[in-house]
Design a protein around this motif. Structure first.
Motif, PDB file in Angstrom:
ATOM      1  N   VAL A  74     -51.794  13.037-110.667  1.00  0.00           N
ATOM      2  CA  VAL A  74     -51.577  11.710-110.103  1.00  0.00           C
ATOM      3  C   VAL A  74     -50.605  11.744-108.933  1.00  0.00           C
ATOM      4  CG1 VAL A  74     -50.709   9.388-110.628  1.00  0.00           C
ATOM      5  CG2 VAL A  74     -52.081  10.604-112.310  1.00  0.00           C
ATOM      6  N   ILE A 161     -50.484   2.858-113.877  1.00  0.00           N
ATOM      7  CA  ILE A 161     -49.572   3.940-114.261  1.00  0.00           C
ATOM      8  C   ILE A 161     -48.154   3.353-114.197  1.00  0.00           C
ATOM      9  CG2 ILE A 161     -48.705   6.247-113.749  1.00  0.00           C
ATOM     10  CD1 ILE A 161     -51.599   6.265-114.647  1.00  0.00           C
ATOM     11  N   ALA A 212     -48.126   8.891-116.610  1.00  0.00           N
ATOM     12  CA  ALA A 212     -48.407  10.213-116.055  1.00  0.00           C
ATOM     13  C   ALA A 212     -47.348  11.168-116.594  1.00  0.00           C
ATOM     14  CB  ALA A 212     -48.386  10.177-114.532  1.00  0.00           C
ATOM     15  N   THR A 223     -52.480  12.823-115.744  1.00  0.00           N
ATOM     16  CA  THR A 223     -53.046  12.172-116.915  1.00  0.00           C
ATOM     17  C   THR A 223     -53.933  13.182-117.645  1.00  0.00           C
ATOM     18  OG1 THR A 223     -55.022  11.408-115.745  1.00  0.00           O
ATOM     19  CG2 THR A 223     -53.085   9.978-115.669  1.00  0.00           C
TER      20      THR A 223
END
Length: 248
Positions: A74, A161, A212, A223
């Motif tokens: 991410v 997130i 994350a 992830t």
């Protein structure tokens, strides 16, 4: 950081334009078979050519000039020998310092052929960013940013997130004023947008993840495999009538 003079604003605009151009350049040079290190080298050379110092290595001794995160990675991906493949989603985050001022930008790119689900996620994340930028006005609460991003994500069927978000920038890469700005609605956050305040807006929309996790390399946040996340980021200033975006 709070902009106090036109000279400060001009310095911020200058470095903002450079990091935006470098991010676009790197995105345009993406192709199957190249490594993320080769892509980072393109960014490093462009930043240094324009008199900038890459912020990740300058501030945090990060092992790269830019952060390049592929697929379920991410953020904060280390440029290395990973080879980019057709259909990969690649996030490029470019931040730099010039003349004592920092700016930060980022974008997600899909290496052709793109899947419809990837394109839809990217569109929704850009929409969340643009809607959040429209909320910027002096006197409004900073939590309007997270409220808008979260509402957009929910409307389109995505998650946020939650341990990544927007932040202050300008005199440092992560300025304490205003500090971290969540990408979700924090009801008790009473901080206000004030004229001249400098910060990023950077939503992370996901197809199912809410956190994350740091990987074994000590940098990459990722992830579970198979989950897609997109991020887009601008640096902006709170102007009299709205946002002044410096990374366009």
């Amino acid at each position: 950081m709070t902009i106090e003079t036109e000279e400060q604003l001009e310095r911020l605009r200058r470095v903002g334009a450079i990091v935006a151009a470098v991010c676009r350049l790197m995105g345009s040079r993406l192709e199957p078979g190249m490594t993320t290190r080769e892509l980072d080298d393109i960014g490093r050379a462009a930043l240094e050519r324009d008199g900038c110092r890459p912020a990740p290595s300058l501030v945090y001794d990060f092992p790269g000039a830019t952060c390049i995160s592929v697929n379920h990675a991410v953020a904060h991906g280390i440029p290395d020998e990973t080879r980019i493949a057709p259909g990969d989603m690649v996030n490029i985050d470019v931040s730099a310092e010039r003349d004592g001022i920092f700016a930060d930008t980022g974008a997600s790119f899909v290496v052709p052929p793109a899947h419809q689900a990837q394109e839809r996620l990217c569109r929704s994340t850009r929409k969340a960013l643009n809607r959040a930028i429209q909320t910027v006005r002096p006197g409004r609460r900073l939590n309007m940013i997270g409220h808008t991003i979260e509402r957009t994500a929910r409307e389109d069927g995505y998650t946020i997130i939650r341990n990544l978000g927007s932040h202050g920038v300008g005199l440092s890469l992560h300025d304490e004023s205003p500090g971290f700005i969540p990408s979700y609605y924090e009801r008790d956050d009473r901080r206000l947008m004030t004229e001249g305040l400098v910060f990023t807006i950077e939503p992370f929309l996901s197809t199912g993840a809410e956190m994350a996790e740091e990987q074994a390399d000590g940098w990459t946040l990722a992830t579970a495999p198979g989950i897609m996340t997109a991020q887009y980021e601008h640096t902006l200033v709170v102007g009299k009538r709205g946002a002044i975006v410096v990374t366009i």
